[in-house]
Scaffold this motif. Structure first.
Motif, short mmCIF file in Angstrom:
data_model
loop_
_atom_site.label_atom_id
_atom_site.label_comp_id
_atom_site.label_asym_id
_atom_site.label_seq_id
_atom_site.Cartn_x
_atom_site.Cartn_y
_atom_site.Cartn_z
N LEU A 137 -9.72 6.14 -6.42
CA LEU A 137 -9.59 5.72 -7.81
C LEU A 137 -10.42 4.47 -8.05
CD1 LEU A 137 -5.75 6.26 -8.33
CD2 LEU A 137 -7.62 7.70 -9.16
N LEU A 149 2.56 6.52 -7.07
CA LEU A 149 1.57 7.38 -7.70
C LEU A 149 1.78 8.85 -7.37
CD1 LEU A 149 -1.67 5.23 -7.27
CD2 LEU A 149 -0.24 5.49 -9.30
N ALA A 150 2.57 9.13 -6.35
CA ALA A 150 2.88 10.52 -6.00
C ALA A 150 4.01 11.10 -6.84
CB ALA A 150 3.24 10.62 -4.51
N ALA A 207 -4.57 0.95 -1.53
CA ALA A 207 -4.06 2.31 -1.77
C ALA A 207 -4.93 3.05 -2.78
CB ALA A 207 -2.62 2.24 -2.26
N LEU A 208 -5.32 2.38 -3.84
CA LEU A 208 -6.12 3.02 -4.89
C LEU A 208 -7.50 3.41 -4.36
CD1 LEU A 208 -5.22 0.83 -8.00
CD2 LEU A 208 -4.16 2.95 -7.21
N ARG A 209 -8.09 2.54 -3.56
CA ARG A 209 -9.40 2.87 -2.99
C ARG A 209 -9.28 4.08 -2.06
NH1 ARG A 209 -10.03 -2.80 -2.95
NH2 ARG A 209 -9.25 -2.92 -0.81
N GLY A 210 -8.17 4.13 -1.31
CA GLY A 210 -7.96 5.27 -0.42
C GLY A 210 -7.82 6.58 -1.17
N LEU A 211 -7.34 6.51 -2.40
CA LEU A 211 -7.19 7.71 -3.24
C LEU A 211 -8.47 8.02 -4.01
CD1 LEU A 211 -3.62 7.04 -4.68
CD2 LEU A 211 -4.25 8.77 -2.95
N ARG A 217 0.84 -1.21 0.00
CA ARG A 217 0.00 0.00 0.00
C ARG A 217 0.87 1.25 0.00
NH1 ARG A 217 -1.50 3.49 3.90
NH2 ARG A 217 -3.44 4.67 3.56
N THR A 237 2.71 1.71 -3.32
CA THR A 237 1.82 2.21 -4.38
C THR A 237 1.58 3.70 -4.23
OG1 THR A 237 0.73 0.05 -4.46
CG2 THR A 237 -0.44 1.90 -5.44
N LEU A 238 1.36 4.15 -3.00
CA LEU A 238 1.16 5.59 -2.77
C LEU A 238 2.40 6.38 -3.17
CD1 LEU A 238 -0.69 5.46 0.67
CD2 LEU A 238 -1.69 5.96 -1.58
N ARG A 289 -0.01 9.54 -15.01
CA ARG A 289 -0.40 8.43 -14.14
C ARG A 289 -0.49 7.16 -14.97
NH1 ARG A 289 -5.67 9.59 -11.01
NH2 ARG A 289 -6.70 8.69 -12.84
#
Length: 342
Positions: A271, A241-242, A265-269, A234, A237-238, A247
Motif C-alpha cells: 500500500l 486491515l484484515a 505493515a502497509l509497505r508489506g501489503l 505491525r 495493523t495487519l 478499508r
C-alpha cells in the motif's frame, strides 16, 4: 576582593563569602541554597555567587541537609528510558534539579509498566519527593515511604488523591491531528491505540471518537489496541486491515512507535503512503523523520514536562502551591498524510 588572604587561612566559610560580598551570612545561605527568589535582588545574588566563586567556597551540603532533614534528592519514576520521550523528561527534570542543588534518582519500572521493588531500605530516608509518570503509577505501590511529596505527569487532574499534575495538552493534540486528516478529505478512520490503562491514552481515544462524531459522514471503523512497540503495532495493523468491510483511508496512531510499525505493515501489503492510506503519529520522536515518508505527528515538549514537574516538586518541598497545569503541543504535518484517495 581579598580572596587570596582568605584562602591562605584554609577552607573559606560562608562568613568569608558574606564579608567579601558585603551581605549577611543569612543572605549567602539563601542564595547558595537556591531560595533567594523574591527575597534577594538579582544583583545581590550575583554578588554572592561571584564572591563564592572567587573564594572557591563550596557549601557543606551534608551538614545542611542533616539540619533540615533533607536529602536533596528526588525520585523520577518513568516506564522506561528506552523510550526517547521519557529520556527527555529526565533531562528537563535534572536540569532544574541541578540549578537548585538537587539530584535526581531515576527509577524505570520493569517491562515499562507495573509494580517494582523498593530500591531503598527506606524511601523516606533516601529521597525528599517523587515525580511519577501515570504510565508507571503502579510502580509507586512498591516504593516505601508513603506520604512523600508527589507530582504526577500525564495524569488525570481530577483523580482522587490530590497530587499536583503536570500534563500535556493531549486532547488538543489529538484534536489537531484528527482535524488535519478531516481537512484532507478523510472520512474512514482506523485508530491504532496504545494498550495501556493510563489517562493519557484514555483521553486520546475519547477525543478521537468525539471529533469524528462531529462530522456527519466520518466514521471510526475500528480501534485496534497494540503494545507500545513496532513489531506489535505491525501485527495489530495487519489484523485491523484484515477485518471485513471498507478499508480506512487514515490510520491515526497513539504514538510514533506505533505509527512506525503500522507503516511497515502497509509497505508489506504493497500500500502506498499516503496515496492509499495516510498515517499519523504522536510525540515527534527522532524516528518520525527517520522513516520514509516522514511522519505527520504531534510535537510534545518533553523537556518542559520534566522541568515543570521538578519545579512543582520543589514548590511542594518549600510549602508553596505547586503550579501544575497543561503544556501546549504542536501539530507537525509531514509527508505521511495527504488527500484522501478517491
Amino acid at each position: 576582593m581579598g580572596g587570596g588572604s582568605v584562602m591562605g587561612r584554609g577552607r573559606p566559610t560562608s562568613r568569608d563569602v558574606a564579608r567579601v560580598a558585603g551581605v549577611s551570612q543569612a543572605t549567602v545561605s539563601l542564595v547558595l541554597g537556591g531560595k533567594w527568589h523574591g527575597r534577594v535582588s538579582e544583583r545581590t545574588a550575583q554578588a554572592v555567587r561571584v564572591a563564592a566563586g572567587e573564594l572557591g567556597y563550596r557549601p557543606n551540603l551534608a551538614a545542611r541537609n542533616l539540619r533540615l532533614g533533607r536529602t536533596r534528592t528526588a525520585l523520577l519514576v518513568v516506564p522506561a528510558l528506552t523510550n526517547e520521550y521519557f529520556a527527555r523528561i529526565c533531562t528537563g527534570a535534572a536540569q532544574v534539579a541541578a540549578e537548585h542543588g538537587f539530584a535526581v534518582v531515576l527509577y524505570p519500572s520493569p517491562e515499562g509498566i507495573g509494580p517494582a521493588r523498593d530500591p531503598f531500605a527506606s524511601a523516606r530516608a533516601a529521597i525528599d519527593g517523587v515525580i511519577a509518570s501515570s504510565m508507571a503509577a503502579d510502580a509507586l505501590a512498591g516504593i516505601g515511604g508513603g506520604g512523600l511529596p508527589l507530582v504526577m505527569l500525564d495524569s488525570d487532574p481530577a483523580a482522587p488523591g490530590g497530587a499536583p499534575t503536570v500534563n500535556l495538552a493531549v486532547a488538543d493534540g489529538i484534536r489537531q491531528i484528527t482535524r488535519h486528516l478531516l481537512a484532507l478529505g478523510h472520512r474512514r478512520f482506523l485508530h491504532l491505540a496504545g494498550d495501556v490503562d493510563a489517562w493519557t491514552f484514555r483521553i486520546r481515544a475519547e477525543t478521537v471518537a468525539a471529533e469524528l462524531s462531529r462530522v456527519p459522514d466520518a466514521v471510526l471503523l475500528h480501534t485496534e489496541h497494540s503494545a507500545l512497540d513496532a513489531p506489535a503495532a505491525r501485527e495489530a495493523t495487519l489484523r485491523a486491515l484484515a477485518r471485513p468491510g471498507p478499508r480506512p483511508t487514515a490510520l491515526l496512531c497513539d504514538d510514533d512507535i506505533l505509527a512506525a510499525g503500522a507503516c511497515k505493515a502497509l509497505r508489506g501489503l504493497g500500500l502506498d503512503i499516503p496515496g492509499e492510506l495516510s498515517v499519523s503519529g504522536f510525540d515527534d520522536l527522532s524516528l518520525a523523520t527517520a522513516i520514509d515518508p516522514e511522519l505527520t505527528t504531534v510535537r510534545l515538549p518533553a523537556e518542559e514536562v520534566g522541568a515543570a514537574g521538578m519545579t512543582a516538586l520543589l514548590a511542594l518541598l518549600d510549602g508553596a502551591p505547586a503550579a501544575g497545569g497543561e503544556l501546549p503541543v504542536e501539530l507537525v504535518a509531514r509527508a505521511s498524510t495527504g488527500p484522501a484517495p478517491r
